[in-house]
Design a protein around this motif. Structure first.
Motif, PDB file in Angstrom:
ATOM      1  N   LEU A  31     -31.357  43.480 -30.850  1.00 31.46           N
ATOM      2  CA  LEU A  31     -32.122  42.727 -31.843  1.00 31.46           C
ATOM      3  C   LEU A  31     -33.197  43.605 -32.468  1.00 31.46           C
ATOM      4  CD1 LEU A  31     -32.604  39.324 -29.980  1.00 31.46           C
ATOM      5  CD2 LEU A  31     -31.276  39.687 -32.066  1.00 31.46           C
ATOM      6  N   GLN A  62     -35.302  38.305 -36.443  1.00 23.05           N
ATOM      7  CA  GLN A  62     -33.876  38.619 -36.386  1.00 23.05           C
ATOM      8  C   GLN A  62     -33.162  37.656 -35.443  1.00 23.05           C
ATOM      9  OE1 GLN A  62     -32.510  40.811 -38.273  1.00 23.05           O
ATOM     10  NE2 GLN A  62     -30.614  41.544 -37.373  1.00 23.05           N
ATOM     11  N   ALA A  63     -33.758  37.387 -34.283  1.00 25.17           N
ATOM     12  CA  ALA A  63     -33.163  36.472 -33.311  1.00 25.17           C
ATOM     13  C   ALA A  63     -33.074  35.066 -33.879  1.00 25.17           C
ATOM     14  CB  ALA A  63     -33.996  36.468 -32.029  1.00 25.17           C
ATOM     15  N   PRO A  86     -28.337  30.179 -38.072  1.00 25.65           N
ATOM     16  CA  PRO A  86     -28.428  30.716 -39.423  1.00 25.65           C
ATOM     17  C   PRO A  86     -28.117  29.731 -40.540  1.00 25.65           C
ATOM     18  CG  PRO A  86     -26.369  31.395 -38.415  1.00 25.65           C
ATOM     19  CD  PRO A  86     -27.140  30.647 -37.359  1.00 25.65           C
ATOM     20  N   SER A 133     -29.571  43.116 -24.933  1.00 23.47           N
ATOM     21  CA  SER A 133     -29.549  42.176 -26.057  1.00 23.47           C
ATOM     22  C   SER A 133     -30.822  42.289 -26.883  1.00 23.47           C
ATOM     23  CB  SER A 133     -29.386  40.745 -25.542  1.00 23.47           C
ATOM     24  OG  SER A 133     -28.149  40.584 -24.875  1.00 23.47           O
ATOM     25  N   LYS A 148     -32.741  34.148 -36.963  1.00 27.95           N
ATOM     26  CA  LYS A 148     -31.660  34.073 -37.945  1.00 27.95           C
ATOM     27  C   LYS A 148     -30.305  33.971 -37.262  1.00 27.95           C
ATOM     28  CE  LYS A 148     -32.099  37.644 -40.476  1.00 27.95           C
ATOM     29  NZ  LYS A 148     -31.737  38.558 -41.590  1.00 27.95           N
ATOM     30  N   GLN A 149     -30.150  34.672 -36.148  1.00 30.75           N
ATOM     31  CA  GLN A 149     -28.868  34.683 -35.465  1.00 30.75           C
ATOM     32  C   GLN A 149     -28.617  33.411 -34.664  1.00 30.75           C
ATOM     33  OE1 GLN A 149     -28.175  38.232 -33.161  1.00 30.75           O
ATOM     34  NE2 GLN A 149     -28.761  39.593 -34.839  1.00 30.75           N
TER      35      GLN A 149
END
Length: 235
Positions: free
Chosen positions: A44, A17-18, A24, A40, A20-21
């Motif tokens: 995530l 997830q991290a 991206p 934070s 991708k952020q």
């Protein structure tokens, strides 16, 4: 599923997830540096769990569509059989034998694939149950933090064992899995390298292709040797 395995899986999904952020819009994987606060990381982690839930919904919907497609095929197959084409209105069709044809085999394979998709979602309730336990999420967050705060040094270690390749060019999930295992091997001294490798291999079986699995297996075995640990069988 053990608590520690659940932690590692949650950490893997959090790192994905991290990743991708962070970057991206490109195929290159960015290197994260700097401290990560707990809030934070928890955000995530929640995003990773939601991603897993969304994926499970898609798998179940896809499986249902495949099963409906197979059902319609076999219904039509029976209705179109010669002994049923001339049956009177309202009379139930006779059962017919299935020929060993390519179309029939493909639909049976479709049913098996749909069953596999549904079976794969059964892990989600167990993983969610583990995620509600403080020790599980704490370890998942600690592993995630170690990767994100030490990614540059982790990547340097990993790249030294990648022949003619770099971790930034690997599939995102593969890269996250390798970083996760190496971080545990390097920074969690209470866990044997062999355990980290075996756990990474189990995650690779779930999330990686066979080709990726072999790469992950080999790289982690080489890192273990660098850290003074012998290769475990199969690496």
């Amino acid at each position: 599923m053990s608590a520690r395995r659940a932690s590692r899986e949650l950490a893997l999904l959090t790192l994905f997830q991290a990743d991708k952020q962070l970057k991206p819009d490109t195929t290159e994987k960015s290197i994260h540096t700097g401290k990560m606060d707990k809030a934070s990381l928890e955000k995530l982690l929640l995003g990773a769990i939601q991603l897993l839930v969304d994926d499970a919904k898609i798998q179940i919907q896809s499986a249902a569509a495949d099963m409906n497609s197979a059902l319609q095929f076999f219904t039509d197959y029976q209705d179109d059989a010669p002994e049923n084409l001339s049956r009177p209105m309202g009379v139930l069709p006779k059962t017919v034998a299935l020929d060993n044809t390519k179309a029939v085999i493909e639909k049976l394979e479709l049913c098996l694939r749909a069953a596999d998709q549904v079976y794969g979602t059964f892990r989600l309730p167990e993983l969610n149950l583990h995620a509600s336990v403080g020790d599980v999420t704490d370890y998942a967050l600690e592993l995630s933090r170690l990767v994100l705060e030490n990614q540059e040094s982790l990547d340097a270690q990993i790249n030294s064992h990648l022949s003619d390749w770099r971790i930034e060019r690997l599939l995102s999930l593969d890269a996250c899995l390798i970083r996760l295992a190496v971080a545990e091997m390097m920074y969690i001294k209470t866990v044997d390298c062999s355990v980290s490798i075996n756990e990474a291999i189990e995650l690779a079986k779930l999330y990686a292709s066979e080709e990726s699995y072999k790469l992950i297996n080999g790289v982690l075995g080489a890192v273990a040797e660098t850290l003074g640990e012998p290769r475990i069988p199969g690496t």
